[in-house]
Design a protein around this motif. Structure first.
Motif, PDB file in Angstrom:
ATOM      1  N   MET A  73       0.842  -1.201   0.000  1.00 41.93           N
ATOM      2  CA  MET A  73       0.000   0.000   0.000  1.00 41.93           C
ATOM      3  C   MET A  73       0.878   1.253   0.000  1.00 41.93           C
ATOM      4  O   MET A  73       0.697   2.149  -0.806  1.00 41.93           O
ATOM      5  CB  MET A  73      -0.881   0.003   1.258  1.00 41.93           C
ATOM      6  N   LYS A  93       3.779   3.782  -0.728  1.00 44.86           N
ATOM      7  CA  LYS A  93       4.497   4.004  -1.976  1.00 44.86           C
ATOM      8  C   LYS A  93       5.308   5.271  -1.875  1.00 44.86           C
ATOM      9  O   LYS A  93       4.900   6.231  -1.227  1.00 44.86           O
ATOM     10  CB  LYS A  93       3.502   4.166  -3.125  1.00 44.86           C
ATOM     11  N   ILE A  94       6.448   5.290  -2.528  1.00 40.23           N
ATOM     12  CA  ILE A  94       7.236   6.520  -2.573  1.00 40.23           C
ATOM     13  C   ILE A  94       6.899   7.232  -3.873  1.00 40.23           C
ATOM     14  O   ILE A  94       7.048   6.654  -4.948  1.00 40.23           O
ATOM     15  CB  ILE A  94       8.738   6.189  -2.482  1.00 40.23           C
ATOM     16  N   PRO A  95       6.407   8.468  -3.797  1.00 41.92           N
ATOM     17  CA  PRO A  95       5.987   9.151  -5.019  1.00 41.92           C
ATOM     18  C   PRO A  95       7.165   9.538  -5.903  1.00 41.92           C
ATOM     19  O   PRO A  95       8.246   9.859  -5.398  1.00 41.92           O
ATOM     20  CB  PRO A  95       5.263  10.394  -4.500  1.00 41.92           C
ATOM     21  N   LEU A 146       8.072  12.220  -8.789  1.00 38.12           N
ATOM     22  CA  LEU A 146       7.553  13.460  -9.365  1.00 38.12           C
ATOM     23  C   LEU A 146       8.270  13.773 -10.665  1.00 38.12           C
ATOM     24  O   LEU A 146       9.493  13.723 -10.732  1.00 38.12           O
ATOM     25  CB  LEU A 146       7.749  14.620  -8.381  1.00 38.12           C
ATOM     26  N   LYS A 147       7.514  14.105 -11.687  1.00 33.20           N
ATOM     27  CA  LYS A 147       8.111  14.514 -12.954  1.00 33.20           C
ATOM     28  C   LYS A 147       8.345  16.012 -12.896  1.00 33.20           C
ATOM     29  O   LYS A 147       7.422  16.792 -12.680  1.00 33.20           O
ATOM     30  CB  LYS A 147       7.171  14.159 -14.106  1.00 33.20           C
ATOM     31  N   MET A 148       9.606  16.410 -13.035  1.00 39.22           N
ATOM     32  CA  MET A 148       9.952  17.825 -13.004  1.00 39.22           C
ATOM     33  C   MET A 148      10.615  18.147 -14.326  1.00 39.22           C
ATOM     34  O   MET A 148      11.823  17.970 -14.466  1.00 39.22           O
ATOM     35  CB  MET A 148      10.954  18.119 -11.892  1.00 39.22           C
ATOM     36  N   LEU A 196      12.027  13.107  -9.946  1.00 39.61           N
ATOM     37  CA  LEU A 196      12.534  13.381  -8.600  1.00 39.61           C
ATOM     38  C   LEU A 196      11.897  12.424  -7.603  1.00 39.61           C
ATOM     39  O   LEU A 196      10.679  12.269  -7.565  1.00 39.61           O
ATOM     40  CB  LEU A 196      12.216  14.833  -8.203  1.00 39.61           C
ATOM     41  N   THR A 241      11.983  11.602  -3.496  1.00 45.25           N
ATOM     42  CA  THR A 241      12.443  12.002  -2.164  1.00 45.25           C
ATOM     43  C   THR A 241      12.254  10.821  -1.232  1.00 45.25           C
ATOM     44  O   THR A 241      11.123  10.393  -0.995  1.00 45.25           O
ATOM     45  CB  THR A 241      11.623  13.198  -1.641  1.00 45.25           C
ATOM     46  N   ILE A 242      13.338  10.301  -0.713  1.00 47.04           N
ATOM     47  CA  ILE A 242      13.233   9.161   0.201  1.00 47.04           C
ATOM     48  C   ILE A 242      13.226   9.682   1.634  1.00 47.04           C
ATOM     49  O   ILE A 242      14.164  10.346   2.062  1.00 47.04           O
ATOM     50  CB  ILE A 242      14.386   8.162  -0.020  1.00 47.04           C
ATOM     51  N   GLN A 243      12.125   9.440   2.333  1.00 47.20           N
ATOM     52  CA  GLN A 243      11.972   9.971   3.697  1.00 47.20           C
ATOM     53  C   GLN A 243      11.860   8.873   4.722  1.00 47.20           C
ATOM     54  O   GLN A 243      11.932   9.116   5.918  1.00 47.20           O
ATOM     55  CB  GLN A 243      10.713  10.843   3.785  1.00 47.20           C
ATOM     56  N   ASP A 281      16.614  12.301  -3.784  1.00 48.38           N
ATOM     57  CA  ASP A 281      16.927  13.171  -2.655  1.00 48.38           C
ATOM     58  C   ASP A 281      16.918  12.361  -1.366  1.00 48.38           C
ATOM     59  O   ASP A 281      15.917  11.731  -1.025  1.00 48.38           O
ATOM     60  CB  ASP A 281      15.898  14.303  -2.563  1.00 48.38           C
ATOM     61  N   SER A 315      18.066  13.778   1.623  1.00 46.86           N
ATOM     62  CA  SER A 315      18.399  14.733   2.693  1.00 46.86           C
ATOM     63  C   SER A 315      17.681  14.397   4.002  1.00 46.86           C
ATOM     64  O   SER A 315      18.101  14.833   5.063  1.00 46.86           O
ATOM     65  CB  SER A 315      18.067  16.164   2.263  1.00 46.86           C
ATOM     66  N   ALA A 316      16.595  13.628   3.911  1.00 50.58           N
ATOM     67  CA  ALA A 316      15.868  13.282   5.131  1.00 50.58           C
ATOM     68  C   ALA A 316      16.505  12.107   5.867  1.00 50.58           C
ATOM     69  O   ALA A 316      16.123  11.809   6.995  1.00 50.58           O
ATOM     70  CB  ALA A 316      14.420  12.948   4.791  1.00 50.58           C
ATOM     71  N   SER A 373      19.263  10.243   7.903  1.00 54.97           N
ATOM     72  CA  SER A 373      20.469  10.481   8.688  1.00 54.97           C
ATOM     73  C   SER A 373      21.310   9.211   8.772  1.00 54.97           C
ATOM     74  O   SER A 373      22.447   9.239   9.218  1.00 54.97           O
ATOM     75  CB  SER A 373      20.112  10.976  10.089  1.00 54.97           C
TER      76      SER A 373
END
Lengths: 130, 130
Positions: A1, A3-5, A7-9, A14, A16-18, A48, A50-51, A53
């Motif tokens: 269920m 999912k990591i979105p 994004l088309k830029m 792009l 973003t792994i959080q 990305d 950056s989230a 650590s």
């Protein structure tokens, strides 16, 4: 269920792994990303982190996988926003992320991808028509 | 410890919400975002919620807060990537997200923000100097 979105830029994608990637999520991400590269014809993928650590060897492997798959699909991968501690860990783990470009932030990553694009391929095609 | 990254993309800021916001995380996000608007002078904030299949009244309130704060800081907020089910829920909850622009995806959201920017403010200033 979950999912990591992706994004088309413009010309690039792009991600973003959080959250910590576990097996299923990582596989879904790999599959979604390759599908998106195929569907959109993107020439570059920005990841990305950056989230994060902490990056473990599993995450390092997944990033390597994504770069390898994207490369086969003619897209380049740039990892952006890496925290200094993560860079130290990656080297200490013996994971130098070879084959993956890195940049300090998304803007620099995009500039890097732009600079590696072949100069206006579409224009060249137009010339051929003439 | 957990943080939602805020990415600077040219003139705008991009936030991808992938996890459920709880009190502390939401407050941190609000504070970080306002700080980033202040530091970067961004004129627009894009909030991508394509990863969310459920939005509750708390999340709706946070989005409204962010839009209100950004507006005071002279930046506009666009919520992008809303899933159809989420739109239905928001209306049924009685949260029409007033004061918040929406767009189907990041690219359209950026185009919306671009179209709402005053036409080249810097040029106008140059004219004043003359």
């Amino acid at each position: 269920m979950e999912k990591i979105p992706i994004l088309k830029m413009g010309k690039f994608l792009l991600v973003t792994i959080q959250v910590d990637l576990y097996d299923r999520l990582a596989l879904t991400l790999e599959e979604d990303l390759i599908q998106m590269v195929f569907k959109t014809g993107s020439k570059g993928v920005l990841i990305d982190i950056s989230a994060l650590s902490i990056v473990d060897s599993f995450m390092g492997k997944i990033i390597g996988n994504i770069a390898g798959m994207s490369s086969i699909m003619d897209a380049e991968t740039v990892v952006v926003g890496m925290q200094p501690a993560v860079a130290i860990t990656l080297i200490e783990l013996g994971l130098p992320l070879s084959g993956v470009h890195t940049a300090l932030n998304v803007e620099k990553g995009m500039a890097l991808l732009e600079s590696r694009m072949p100069p206006s391929l579409d224009d060249a095609n137009d010339d051929d028509v003439d």
